[in-house]
Structures are given as structure tokens and as C-alpha cells.
Design a protein around this motif. Sequence first.
Motif, PDB file in Angstrom:
ATOM      1  N   PRO A   5       0.793  -1.229   0.000  1.00  0.00           N
ATOM      2  CA  PRO A   5       0.000   0.000   0.000  1.00  0.00           C
ATOM      3  C   PRO A   5       0.830   1.286   0.000  1.00  0.00           C
ATOM      4  O   PRO A   5       0.406   2.284  -0.583  1.00  0.00           O
ATOM      5  CB  PRO A   5      -0.825  -0.104   1.292  1.00  0.00           C
TER       6      PRO A   5
ATOM      7  N   ALA B  93       0.479   4.046  -3.020  1.00  0.00           N
ATOM      8  CA  ALA B  93       0.216   5.468  -2.819  1.00  0.00           C
ATOM      9  C   ALA B  93       1.336   6.308  -3.426  1.00  0.00           C
ATOM     10  O   ALA B  93       1.095   7.343  -4.052  1.00  0.00           O
ATOM     11  CB  ALA B  93       0.071   5.770  -1.333  1.00  0.00           C
TER      12      ALA B  93
ATOM     13  N   LYS C 230      -6.300   1.576   5.618  1.00  0.00           N
ATOM     14  CA  LYS C 230      -7.109   0.489   5.085  1.00  0.00           C
ATOM     15  C   LYS C 230      -7.778   0.987   3.804  1.00  0.00           C
ATOM     16  O   LYS C 230      -8.339   2.082   3.792  1.00  0.00           O
ATOM     17  CB  LYS C 230      -8.201   0.087   6.072  1.00  0.00           C
ATOM     18  N   PHE C 231      -7.760   0.218   2.772  1.00  0.00           N
ATOM     19  CA  PHE C 231      -8.363   0.557   1.481  1.00  0.00           C
ATOM     20  C   PHE C 231      -7.772   1.829   0.860  1.00  0.00           C
ATOM     21  O   PHE C 231      -8.298   2.354  -0.095  1.00  0.00           O
ATOM     22  CB  PHE C 231      -9.888   0.665   1.584  1.00  0.00           C
ATOM     23  N   GLY C 232      -6.713   2.343   1.473  1.00  0.00           N
ATOM     24  CA  GLY C 232      -5.946   3.391   0.801  1.00  0.00           C
ATOM     25  C   GLY C 232      -6.346   4.828   1.052  1.00  0.00           C
ATOM     26  O   GLY C 232      -5.571   5.730   0.764  1.00  0.00           O
TER      27      GLY C 232
ATOM     28  N   ASP D 177     -10.569   6.011   5.680  1.00  0.00           N
ATOM     29  CA  ASP D 177     -10.785   4.600   6.039  1.00  0.00           C
ATOM     30  C   ASP D 177     -10.083   4.212   7.330  1.00  0.00           C
ATOM     31  O   ASP D 177     -10.281   3.113   7.827  1.00  0.00           O
ATOM     32  CB  ASP D 177     -10.298   3.677   4.917  1.00  0.00           C
TER      33      ASP D 177
ATOM     34  N   THR E 174      -4.218   4.230  -8.189  1.00  0.00           N
ATOM     35  CA  THR E 174      -3.595   2.985  -7.727  1.00  0.00           C
ATOM     36  C   THR E 174      -3.702   2.874  -6.205  1.00  0.00           C
ATOM     37  O   THR E 174      -3.042   2.065  -5.578  1.00  0.00           O
ATOM     38  CB  THR E 174      -2.107   2.885  -8.132  1.00  0.00           C
ATOM     39  N   ILE E 175      -4.552   3.716  -5.613  1.00  0.00           N
ATOM     40  CA  ILE E 175      -4.731   3.723  -4.162  1.00  0.00           C
ATOM     41  C   ILE E 175      -5.683   2.592  -3.758  1.00  0.00           C
ATOM     42  O   ILE E 175      -5.417   1.861  -2.802  1.00  0.00           O
ATOM     43  CB  ILE E 175      -5.334   5.079  -3.717  1.00  0.00           C
ATOM     44  N   ASN E 176      -6.783   2.465  -4.476  1.00  0.00           N
ATOM     45  CA  ASN E 176      -7.711   1.358  -4.251  1.00  0.00           C
ATOM     46  C   ASN E 176      -6.946   0.044  -4.431  1.00  0.00           C
ATOM     47  O   ASN E 176      -6.280  -0.153  -5.451  1.00  0.00           O
ATOM     48  CB  ASN E 176      -8.848   1.478  -5.285  1.00  0.00           C
ATOM     49  N   PRO E 177      -7.013  -0.856  -3.434  1.00  0.00           N
ATOM     50  CA  PRO E 177      -6.176  -2.067  -3.497  1.00  0.00           C
ATOM     51  C   PRO E 177      -6.451  -2.952  -4.724  1.00  0.00           C
ATOM     52  O   PRO E 177      -5.533  -3.582  -5.232  1.00  0.00           O
ATOM     53  CB  PRO E 177      -6.534  -2.815  -2.214  1.00  0.00           C
TER      54      PRO E 177
ATOM     55  N   TYR F  84     -14.853  -3.484   0.112  1.00  0.00           N
ATOM     56  CA  TYR F  84     -14.806  -2.230   0.844  1.00  0.00           C
ATOM     57  C   TYR F  84     -16.123  -1.962   1.563  1.00  0.00           C
ATOM     58  O   TYR F  84     -16.151  -1.682   2.766  1.00  0.00           O
ATOM     59  CB  TYR F  84     -14.483  -1.078  -0.116  1.00  0.00           C
TER      60      TYR F  84
ATOM     61  N   PHE G 297      -9.872  -8.869   4.050  1.00  0.00           N
ATOM     62  CA  PHE G 297     -10.619  -7.987   4.947  1.00  0.00           C
ATOM     63  C   PHE G 297     -11.935  -8.654   5.355  1.00  0.00           C
ATOM     64  O   PHE G 297     -12.364  -8.561   6.496  1.00  0.00           O
ATOM     65  CB  PHE G 297     -10.927  -6.661   4.262  1.00  0.00           C
TER      66      PHE G 297
END
Lengths: 334, 334
Positions: free
Chosen positions: A76, A80, A280-282, A286, B73-76, B250, B289
Motif C-alpha cells: 500500500p 500510494a 485500510k483501502f488506501g 478509512d 492505484t490507491i484502491n487495493p 470495501y 478484509f
Amino acid sequence: MISKKAPTMKDVAKEAGVALGTVSKVINGIPVSDKNREKVEMAIKNLNYKVNTYARGLKTQKSNLVALIIPDTINPFFAAFTDHIESALYKKGKKLLLCCADGIPQKETDYLNLATNNKVDGIIALTYSDIGKYISQDIPIVVFDRFFENRVIPRVASDNFAGGCLAVEKLLEFGCRHPVYIRFHSVFPGEADKRKDGYLYACSKHHIEPDYLDHVNCDEAVTIMKSFIENHKDKEGNLAFDGVFAHTDYHGYLFMELLRQEGFRVPEDVQVIGFDGICKFGNPQDGLFVSSICQPVEQLTEKCVELLLSDGPSPVPPLTLLPVTYRYGGTTKG
Amino acid sequence: MISKKAPTMKDVAKEAGVALGTVSKVINGIPVSDKNREKVEMAIKNLNYKVNTYARGLKTQKSNLVALIIPDTINPFFAAFTDHIESALYKKGKKLLLCCADGIPQKETDYLNLATNNKVDGIIALTYSDIGKYISQDIPIVVFDRFFENRVIPRVASDNFAGGCLAVEKLLEFGCRHPVYIRFHSVFPGEADKRKDGYLYACSKHHIEPDYLDHVNCDEAVTIMKSFIENHKDKEGNLAFDGVFAHTDYHGYLFMELLRQEGFRVPEDVQVIGFDGICKFGNPQDGLFVSSICQPVEQLTEKCVELLLSDGPSPVPPLTLLPVTYRYGGTTKG
């Protein structure tokens, strides 16, 4: 732009009558004898030498492509970092060529060659492999976190030392009396190593006996952490520590899970602070995995791009550290 | 490669005496009148027409660059998708130009123009904006998940319908009697919409009254979910549902957190299954998750690359669905 007659590091070495490596050390702020330092400083002055390794590489014929070398985008923090580099480049009219190099060293040298051949304007590298020897003076490059010996490369990193101190200060502020440090580190030297130095410094300042788990990154992290916990229990099963500063959020989270499996409560019995600020989840809303010393990803990436694309000579020494911040993530009392 | 004399969709329309849109619909498997379908099919046969929209775009002069358009690219899931696309392209000797387009529609059209001008060999797009009208027939493109009307574009997606069914089947297998479905969806049509169809189909098959929260994606998701929970409580505070199939991991995770805040136990009182297969910290060994219907990211990305780089005409209709799998992630009883 630099004229063709601009003096090189070689010219400085010749003028000073010292080895090229000595000039590099002086420029990088690495200790040499006073005599040699004076010789080099005098030569730099006489020749009006400017550190311009990467600036020289910025040819007039631009591709408007910049390559990012990163282990992967799965982690992650790397995800980012990639996202913000892309955004920072876009603002400057540049496009991002993405190289996920983890486990394939050949890929990194492929991309370095693209830079040598002007197929890309430059390279931003966040890498844990040993590419130092392939980086020629002609390649416009900025590295994040890593340090390559005998290479004058602009570097960007978080202020890891201050982050290590801050983690200890926060744990003490929240009532901990025995904070330990755990890390699983890369074999390659980098700025992140200073997290430990910060921990040790803060312990010394507060007259705390340092205690840590310090291991090269490996697949047996869980086993090693379990035995660390076991070795810190007394006969009644009480732990010898009540705070943990983990080198990364990932290892902090893993350690917390192991503590909970052993019946310890986090943060009631043991407080945990990680490093990185991974959400979590970027997304910031979150929440974090653990309370953390957060790296300023947006500013770090903007600084990388700014340094890479800047035309002028870079400042000496070319290391830019940006401040970190503490953020609550549920594993501390504050 | 296609010869210059290969018939176009326009030729088919002319031969069949129908509108171009009608030909497109037939090729895409969208219902038209039987009469028109027969006309088009006859014309396709007579002309020996092959769907080759993207193959035609693959010019002989290659850049060896492929652009990926992705929200971020933040969303896993996007992060993993990007990583695997890069890897799949590398295996084919291609480099990845990364475009994180979220919120900046201009960026997407910039990249489409790169393709038109042969600056990139092609485009892989995972996007939730409305770029359909900018995609010309000349652009070699493969889209993931999305559907653009009146555009013959090779598409790749998971088998979302089967995934919706599987989620319900699993919840029933683990003892649920009242599984509900919750989603916050994009305004743009895509394959992911079929998750709901799969849920409805499985409910019907098992004689269960369907019950769902279906809302356009927004910032008030938490408030909306909270009132959904509230509206499903009886006088004693018992919930009318005992299972949740969430459109994404999510939202499954978010919903689980809200249930726990309300004092319900997951999975004891309510079982939750998400969709995507997102791992904490990105690696399979880190665990999910939530229990999830997992998308086969590696195979999906390899299929995108294979279709984009394939020289021959694509099969008709150009939609490839890959199978999903259930994986336990702690929020179900099995």
C-alpha cells in the motif's frame, strides 16, 4: 543548462590531487581527512564546480516520459507513492512509465538504459536492489530512501530519525515505560535505517534501556516475533514491555495480531506504533491499520519530481528530508 | 494483419441496408428485430466480415508502450490490477504508461490521443467515466468491466453473475436464511452490475424474498447503511437479515464495522461476503478484509494484454468472462 565546458567531478579530483571517491565523499558529507577535505573544497572553489549529475543528463530533446522504478504496486505504501508520482508528473506535463522491478533486477537496468538512451527524461527510483553500480553520471535520477555509495544522486526521504524519536516520545506520553523496537530490514542501506537510531537516541535521552528485535527481512517474521514475545514473558506470563515501535505498519499490525492471539490486549496491555501511515483501502477516511508515524507521501513525491525536473545545479549535499507526523490508529491510548 | 480491402462495419451496414448502430448491436449481442438480425448476419456472411476494430489499429510501427487508464492505484484492487498488467506487458516486451485518471476526464482523452497518434501501441482501460464517445475505431483498446454503447470493443471481466449466485449459495450453505445485498454503484453501466442479477437469480432459485440496498456511490454511504440497519430491526432489536452480500469488499468491511458498532457479532449474528478478494497489505498470505468472491486478477490482466496484442481478428462477441472463487476471510462461518 550546463555548458560543455562545465568542470566535472574528475576535474575536481585532478585539480585537488585526490581520488575521485574522495571528491564524492566530500560532496556527500561523508567524513574524509581534514587535509583532503580542504584540498577538495579549494578545487571546487577554483573550478567553480557545481554538483549537476542529474541536471547534466536532462538533454534538450525531451521524451516527456519519466520512469518510476518501484518493487511493486501491491504494497500500500508503494501504491500510494506511485499514484502521487503520477499526479505530480502530470502537473508538469510528464507521463509515467511504470517499472515494477521486484525480483527481476534486469528490469531495473533496462530502465536505466532507457534513460541513458534518452528514451525517458529521467528516473525516480524506490528500490531495494543493488543497482548503484549501474547508475552512470549521465542518468538523470532521483532516489527515494536508498543510499548508493560513491554516487552523487539527489535523494528524498522522510525524516526517519525524527520519526523514531517521535514514536518513543508518543509511547512515553501515553504511559508506556518499556517501549521496544522491532524491525525486519532490507540488506541495502537506506534512510529508513535511521528509525532505529531515532529509537536509540530517544531511549538514551529518557534513560530507558533499549530493547529490540532487529532482523533481516525474511519469511520467518512470524516465528521470530513469536519467540521474541515468549522470551519477554516472566513466570506469571507478564510481558517485560508495554510499548512497541515497529519499523513498518505492516510489522506493527502483524505483531499486534500475535499479541492478541497470546491473550494480550492492544492498546490496554501493550501499545503499538508503526511507521508509514498506511490506510485500510488506501484512503485517509478509512482509518489506519495501526497508530503510526506517517510519511508525507504527497510532499515526498512532489519533491522527487521537482528535483528530477529542475534545470539548475542541485544543492549540496543532495538529500532532502521531509517531516513526519503521528496519527492515531486505534493501537495506542492517544 | 488485415489487408486494406477487408470489409468494414460500414460495408456490412450498406450491404444489409440497415443503420451502422444496428450492425454494432448484432455484433455485440444486443437485441434487434429478427428481421434486422437476419439481414446483418447475411451481410456479414456475404462479405466475410471479421470484427477487427482493435487489430486494425495495431500499426506496424510499434512504440512498445501500452497505456493503462485506471482511476487510481490507491484502491487495493486497482493497485493489484496495475501491478499484474505491468508484469503481463513486461512478458510481452511492452512497457506500461500509467494514467491515473480519476476526476480528470481530460487525462483519459489525452491518452486516447496518444493511441490515435501511434505514440502508444494500445490502451487498456479500467474507467468509470464516460469516454465511450472519444474512442474511435482506430484505437486499439481493451476495456475491463465497462460497457460502451455502439462501440465494438473487446472486453474482459470476471463472471460477476456467477459471483452473485455463488455469494448467495455460500451464505445459505453456512446457515443464513435471509441474505440481503448492498451496493453503491457507478452511474456507468458495466459487467459488475451483474452481481445484483446473480443475487436476484439465486434468491429466486431458492425461493427467498430478495432485499437490498441499491444506491449510487456517494459520500453518505455510512449514513445510508446505518439507516438500512435501523430499518431492519424489529421491536426487540433483532435484525431481519442474517447474511450480507456486499457489492465490494470495501462496502462489506464498512457494513461489518457498522454492525459491530451496533452490537451485532460477525459472523455469529450476521455473515458477510464481499466481492473483489482484497488482501490486507496486498499479499494473499496477509488474509482478506472479509470473506469474498475473489476476482482472478492475474488471469484477467493477462487476458487484457493477450487480447490487446493479438494480431488476428477478435472472436465475436468480444467479451471474455473469467471465473471467480469464494475465499474465507473471517466474516462467515465457513
